[in-house]
Design a protein around this motif. Structure first.
Motif, PDB file in Angstrom:
ATOM      1  N   PHE A 120      62.531  10.017 -38.462  1.00  0.00           N
ATOM      2  CA  PHE A 120      63.594   9.081 -38.037  1.00  0.00           C
ATOM      3  C   PHE A 120      64.629   9.806 -37.065  1.00  0.00           C
ATOM      4  O   PHE A 120      64.634  10.882 -37.051  1.00  0.00           O
ATOM      5  N   CYS A 121      64.889   9.021 -36.086  1.00  0.00           N
ATOM      6  CA  CYS A 121      66.089   8.988 -35.319  1.00  0.00           C
ATOM      7  C   CYS A 121      66.936   7.990 -35.004  1.00  0.00           C
ATOM      8  O   CYS A 121      66.714   7.280 -33.830  1.00  0.00           O
ATOM      9  N   ALA A 122      67.674   7.667 -35.958  1.00  0.00           N
ATOM     10  CA  ALA A 122      68.169   6.253 -36.244  1.00  0.00           C
ATOM     11  C   ALA A 122      69.263   6.000 -34.925  1.00  0.00           C
ATOM     12  O   ALA A 122      69.316   5.063 -34.285  1.00  0.00           O
ATOM     13  N   ASN A 123      70.159   6.937 -34.868  1.00  0.00           N
ATOM     14  CA  ASN A 123      71.388   6.370 -33.826  1.00  0.00           C
ATOM     15  C   ASN A 123      71.428   7.470 -32.626  1.00  0.00           C
ATOM     16  O   ASN A 123      72.290   7.063 -31.740  1.00  0.00           O
ATOM     17  N   ALA A 124      70.942   8.695 -32.799  1.00  0.00           N
ATOM     18  CA  ALA A 124      71.211   9.626 -31.687  1.00  0.00           C
ATOM     19  C   ALA A 124      70.370   9.581 -30.465  1.00  0.00           C
ATOM     20  O   ALA A 124      70.651  10.261 -29.264  1.00  0.00           O
ATOM     21  N   PHE A 125      69.145   8.823 -30.644  1.00  0.00           N
ATOM     22  CA  PHE A 125      68.173   9.032 -29.482  1.00  0.00           C
ATOM     23  C   PHE A 125      68.998   8.366 -28.087  1.00  0.00           C
ATOM     24  O   PHE A 125      68.760   8.895 -26.946  1.00  0.00           O
ATOM     25  N   PRO A 126      69.603   7.244 -28.008  1.00  0.00           N
ATOM     26  CA  PRO A 126      70.209   7.129 -26.772  1.00  0.00           C
ATOM     27  C   PRO A 126      71.236   8.100 -26.314  1.00  0.00           C
ATOM     28  O   PRO A 126      71.445   7.995 -25.200  1.00  0.00           O
ATOM     29  N   LEU A 127      71.546   9.172 -27.058  1.00  0.00           N
ATOM     30  CA  LEU A 127      72.637  10.189 -26.725  1.00  0.00           C
ATOM     31  C   LEU A 127      71.829  11.447 -26.145  1.00  0.00           C
ATOM     32  O   LEU A 127      72.355  12.253 -25.494  1.00  0.00           O
ATOM     33  N   MET A 128      70.604  11.436 -26.345  1.00  0.00           N
ATOM     34  CA  MET A 128      69.712  12.511 -25.921  1.00  0.00           C
ATOM     35  C   MET A 128      69.504  12.452 -24.548  1.00  0.00           C
ATOM     36  O   MET A 128      69.269  11.519 -23.888  1.00  0.00           O
ATOM     37  N   ALA A 129      69.459  13.579 -23.721  1.00  0.00           N
ATOM     38  CA  ALA A 129      69.633  13.845 -22.494  1.00  0.00           C
ATOM     39  C   ALA A 129      67.990  13.804 -21.860  1.00  0.00           C
ATOM     40  O   ALA A 129      67.715  13.062 -21.039  1.00  0.00           O
ATOM     41  N   GLU A 130      67.021  14.339 -22.707  1.00  0.00           N
ATOM     42  CA  GLU A 130      65.769  14.367 -22.495  1.00  0.00           C
ATOM     43  C   GLU A 130      64.681  13.522 -23.359  1.00  0.00           C
ATOM     44  O   GLU A 130      63.976  14.059 -24.079  1.00  0.00           O
ATOM     45  N   LYS A 131      64.870  12.229 -23.191  1.00  0.00           N
ATOM     46  CA  LYS A 131      64.214  11.352 -24.153  1.00  0.00           C
ATOM     47  C   LYS A 131      62.830  11.443 -24.173  1.00  0.00           C
ATOM     48  O   LYS A 131      62.169  11.619 -25.397  1.00  0.00           O
TER      49      LYS A 131
END
Length: 147
Positions: A120-131
């Motif tokens: 799971f990666c509920a809320n942080a994925f949009p904040l990641m630089a290298e998706k």
């Protein structure tokens, strides 16, 4: 558990913000709503091994730990030591023994291949630089990622 994680300036600022918010992070209904939807869609089974990236105060980790039972395992990681402190308090109050926490950056984690049934990666994925790179990394640990 890591006592320190190397972060760039952006992530240091994020960790500081979330540590500061840790005392009242659970006051939002939004987290509970997202948690229930994500966990329900994941079809978790008893015995599953689950990674929760950016676990926060462990909304998902707690719900998942109750579903996977004593034969399952949940690992929650986050870059904020303050938020992990709150997560540990919640887990201790609930007497859950199948959750562990690590201070770690979700974009730079290292687990053996196929360590998890689900990530799971509920809320942080949009904040990641290298998706794209983060998704490839996560897929080396599991076949299913819920972001």
């Amino acid at each position: 558990m890591n006592a320190y994680v190397k972060l760039d300036r952006y992530k240091q600022e994020l960790a500081k913000i979330y540590s500061h918010r840790s005392q009242n992070y659970d006051e939002s209904e939004w987290h509970s709503q997202i948690t229930h939807r994500l966990v329900a869609s994941a079809q978790i089974k008893p015995g599953d091994k689950v990674l929760d990236i950016a676990t926060g105060t462990c909304h998902i980790a707690i719900e998942v730990a109750q579903l996977v039972g004593n034969n399952g395992r949940v690992v929650g990681i986050d870059i904020s030591s303050g938020i992990l402190e709150q997560a540990r308090k919640k887990v201790a109050q609930l007497n859950l023994t199948n959750i562990e926490f690590q201070l770690a950056d979700g974009e730079n984690i290292d687990f053996p291949a196929n360590s998890f049934d689900l990530i799971f990666c509920a809320n942080a994925f949009p904040l990641m630089a290298e998706k794209a790179a983060t998704l490839r990394l996560c897929l080396s640990f599991s076949n299913l990622v819920v972001a």
